[in-house]
Every structure is written in structure tokens, then in C-alpha cells.
Design a protein around this motif. Sequence first.
Motif, PDB file in Angstrom:
ATOM      1  N   MET A   1       8.003  14.297 -34.459  1.00 56.10           N
ATOM      2  CA  MET A   1       6.558  14.338 -34.272  1.00 56.10           C
ATOM      3  C   MET A   1       5.922  13.069 -34.820  1.00 56.10           C
ATOM      4  N   LYS A   2       5.309  12.310 -33.948  1.00 55.43           N
ATOM      5  CA  LYS A   2       4.554  11.148 -34.378  1.00 55.43           C
ATOM      6  C   LYS A   2       3.075  11.483 -34.401  1.00 55.43           C
ATOM      7  N   GLU A   3       2.784  12.714 -34.029  1.00 48.50           N
ATOM      8  CA  GLU A   3       1.412  13.192 -34.134  1.00 48.50           C
ATOM      9  C   GLU A   3       1.387  14.357 -35.119  1.00 48.50           C
ATOM     10  N   GLY A   4       0.267  14.599 -35.748  1.00 52.46           N
ATOM     11  CA  GLY A   4       0.184  15.666 -36.738  1.00 52.46           C
ATOM     12  C   GLY A   4      -1.116  16.413 -36.623  1.00 52.46           C
ATOM     13  N   PHE A   5      -1.540  16.996 -37.756  1.00 53.95           N
ATOM     14  CA  PHE A   5      -2.740  17.810 -37.710  1.00 53.95           C
ATOM     15  C   PHE A   5      -3.345  17.893 -39.099  1.00 53.95           C
ATOM     16  N   VAL A   6      -4.632  18.229 -39.127  1.00 51.60           N
ATOM     17  CA  VAL A   6      -5.368  18.345 -40.378  1.00 51.60           C
ATOM     18  C   VAL A   6      -5.093  19.696 -41.004  1.00 51.60           C
ATOM     19  N   LEU A   7      -4.857  19.702 -42.317  1.00 55.94           N
ATOM     20  CA  LEU A   7      -4.679  20.948 -43.054  1.00 55.94           C
ATOM     21  C   LEU A   7      -6.008  21.342 -43.699  1.00 55.94           C
ATOM     22  N   LYS A   8      -5.978  22.276 -44.591  1.00 53.39           N
ATOM     23  CA  LYS A   8      -7.199  22.756 -45.246  1.00 53.39           C
ATOM     24  C   LYS A   8      -7.788  21.687 -46.167  1.00 53.39           C
ATOM     25  N   SER A   9      -9.096  21.717 -46.274  1.00 43.39           N
ATOM     26  CA  SER A   9      -9.767  20.817 -47.202  1.00 43.39           C
ATOM     27  C   SER A   9      -9.776  21.448 -48.590  1.00 43.39           C
ATOM     28  N   GLU A  44      11.244  15.781 -36.852  1.00 38.85           N
ATOM     29  CA  GLU A  44      11.675  16.561 -35.691  1.00 38.85           C
ATOM     30  C   GLU A  44      11.587  15.702 -34.432  1.00 38.85           C
ATOM     31  N   ILE A  45      12.422  16.011 -33.436  1.00 35.82           N
ATOM     32  CA  ILE A  45      12.360  15.301 -32.154  1.00 35.82           C
ATOM     33  C   ILE A  45      11.039  15.642 -31.477  1.00 35.82           C
ATOM     34  N   ASP A  46      10.293  14.620 -31.065  1.00 34.65           N
ATOM     35  CA  ASP A  46       8.968  14.867 -30.495  1.00 34.65           C
ATOM     36  C   ASP A  46       9.005  14.862 -28.973  1.00 34.65           C
ATOM     37  N   ARG A  47       7.824  14.892 -28.358  1.00 42.18           N
ATOM     38  CA  ARG A  47       7.724  14.965 -26.890  1.00 42.18           C
ATOM     39  C   ARG A  47       8.269  13.718 -26.203  1.00 42.18           C
ATOM     40  N   CYS A 169      20.023  13.655 -26.925  1.00 46.63           N
ATOM     41  CA  CYS A 169      19.849  12.232 -27.181  1.00 46.63           C
ATOM     42  C   CYS A 169      18.377  11.929 -27.482  1.00 46.63           C
ATOM     43  N   CYS A 170      18.149  11.175 -28.538  1.00 41.19           N
ATOM     44  CA  CYS A 170      16.796  10.750 -28.875  1.00 41.19           C
ATOM     45  C   CYS A 170      16.858   9.384 -29.540  1.00 41.19           C
ATOM     46  N   ALA A 171      15.722   8.752 -29.661  1.00 45.03           N
ATOM     47  CA  ALA A 171      15.626   7.465 -30.352  1.00 45.03           C
ATOM     48  C   ALA A 171      15.248   7.733 -31.805  1.00 45.03           C
ATOM     49  N   VAL A 172      16.018   7.184 -32.726  1.00 40.34           N
ATOM     50  CA  VAL A 172      15.768   7.376 -34.153  1.00 40.34           C
ATOM     51  C   VAL A 172      14.980   6.166 -34.681  1.00 40.34           C
ATOM     52  N   LEU A 173      13.786   6.429 -35.185  1.00 39.30           N
ATOM     53  CA  LEU A 173      12.924   5.371 -35.710  1.00 39.30           C
ATOM     54  C   LEU A 173      13.178   5.222 -37.201  1.00 39.30           C
ATOM     55  N   SER A 174      13.519   4.015 -37.623  1.00 38.61           N
ATOM     56  CA  SER A 174      13.833   3.788 -39.041  1.00 38.61           C
ATOM     57  C   SER A 174      13.375   2.404 -39.482  1.00 38.61           C
ATOM     58  N   GLU A 175      13.496   2.157 -40.776  1.00 41.89           N
ATOM     59  CA  GLU A 175      13.119   0.886 -41.397  1.00 41.89           C
ATOM     60  C   GLU A 175      11.693   0.476 -41.039  1.00 41.89           C
ATOM     61  N   PRO A 176      10.703   1.313 -41.363  1.00 39.01           N
ATOM     62  CA  PRO A 176       9.312   0.949 -41.051  1.00 39.01           C
ATOM     63  C   PRO A 176       8.896  -0.323 -41.792  1.00 39.01           C
ATOM     64  N   THR A 177       8.172  -1.177 -41.112  1.00 35.36           N
ATOM     65  CA  THR A 177       7.724  -2.436 -41.705  1.00 35.36           C
ATOM     66  C   THR A 177       6.235  -2.444 -42.001  1.00 35.36           C
TER      67      THR A 177
END
Length: 320
Positions: A1-9, A44-47, A169-177
Motif C-alpha cells: 500500500m502506497k496509499e493510506g488513511f487518516v486515523l482518529k484525532s 502489503e502488495i498494493d493495487r 510477482c511484485c516490485a519490491v521498493l527499497s532503499e528510499p532516498t
Amino acid sequence: MKEGFVLKSRKADADALSKINRYTRREFGADEVYTFSVVLCDNEIDRDCERFSIDALKELAPLFLGKTGIFNHSMQTQNQTARIYDCAVEQDDTRRTKVGEPYCRLVAQAYLPRCEKNADLILELESGIKKEVSVGCAVGKVTCSICGADLKKNGCTHKKGKSYGGQVCCAVLSEPTDAYEWSFVAVPAQREAGVIKSFSADIADAETILKAIASADGEITLTGGQSRALLKQMESLKSEAECGRQYRRELEKSFVKFAGLSQPDLPAETLRRVAAGMSAEDLKCFESAYRKKAEELLPLTPQLAGAKRKESGGNAEFKI
């Protein structure tokens, strides 16, 4: 998931205020700020059949500190809404991802000032209207989950979303810059809801950037430094290309000249058309062959060049 959601304030406590006031120009009290939690992304693997590695989530946490929340990834000042003051990875050992890892998510704490301008936004957050978010970040490495191939450079034969031996099969994103921003979006499943593909800061040559562009599936952004590096490379390539064009023009002229001397029955215009259609390698080969043949048929030594004369005996150097 590269998208998320707002939790409680929640109301900011002393620890939260201490972290918030690192980003403000004056001390703010608990009644002056509105704070809330937001899930930015997980492993998790996203859309898009991509996922962050757990290490990538941990590395993203400090990168998102101080980053601004905006709308629809529109990077304009008037779209700034909130700012992240704390960020950490939460792990749920009771839940497993599709690849069998413990489920982990990156959770941020964000704040915005309570004021008339933000009243409607706070109401939308409270009512759940403004809830979905997605992140904008750069990763230095994208690999195939099946074979480990570097998808930013070479790619592989595996297709995202297909199963191989029971493994998706999915693309694994790593080593964020870098982490640019996080955005409120209406429909995270759309292209703009995904990670904005970018490049690691050390990519400075046009060939590598073009390979990365060719292997990217979604949107592509460049940092200012990368844009300048790419422009510099392009200017260098333009200069080299002009030198190459000049060299070819001279090579074509030489080919036409020597081919005409070797085969005078061939019209010069015909030879020029033939030269224009040749590759540089073939042109160089034919030019060299016709040059040798022309020298055999007609010595290319200038007529007025002095011939070497052998003299013997005394005073030879004084003879005309």
C-alpha cells in the motif's frame, strides 16, 4: 500500500507539543493545534503490484518528519495543509502479508493550526470525508520479488501480478532516498495515488536516467539536482552529436571523392546518395578501400613535390 488513511484525532500532550514546536516560529498550546494520526503506507502488495520492504518503511520514517500534507500531489504553497511531527513503523505480529511477512505500517502524527481557514478541513477530517492519502517519495532500488532483478536498470521476464510457483510477482521498493510529501486524494487507486517514481540522487548520466524512465510504470519526477544533471548531460550529448555530424560530412565527401576517382563512370550525385544511406561504419570501410584504390590508379603525391635524388661523389650538395 502506497496509499493510506487518516486515523482518529487526539489532543496534543506535552510530548507532542514539544515535537510540534520544533517546526513552529512560536510556542503553540494544545488548544491552538489540531493533531491526528495517518497511515502513510505499509508492506502489503498494493493495487500496482508493488510493496515496500520492511527496511524501507523504517528508513522512510525519519524522511517524512517535517513533510507537508497537500492535496492531490499538487506542489503549490496554497495546497499545504498539515505537517508531520512524528513518524514510526508499527508491526502487527498477528497479521501476515501475502508474501508471509509480519504486517507493518508507517504511521505519522500530523498537526495543523486551529483557525478559521482550517475549520472546514478539520470538520472534513472529523467526519471522515478527508481520509485517504498517498505518499510521494523516491526509492533507490526496485527489484523483482521472484528473481531479484533490478527493475530500474535491466528488468526481467516476470510479469507483475502473475503467480510463479505459488508466489505472486511484485516490485519490491527499497532503499528510499527522499520523501517529498503526502497527499489527500479522492481515489487512491488511481495513478496519482501511487508512489511518484523518481530516481536516487546519485543518478547523473543520461543513459541511466533513460533506462529508469523506460522501466517505470507510473508517473516520474526528477529532483532539481537530477534535472540539472540531465540537462547537462543533454548539452554534452548535443555537442558530441555535432562533432559526429561534422565527421560524417567529411567522411562522405572523402568517399565521393575517392570513389569517383576509382570509378569515374559513376555520377557524383549517385555516390552522394549512396553515402547518405550508409552507416558510419560501412562508410568508413568503403572510404578506406576506395582511397587505396585511387592511390594505386592515380598517385596522390602533389606534382610539384620535390623528388628525392641520390647523388654520389664530392660536391653533390652544390649541384642543381
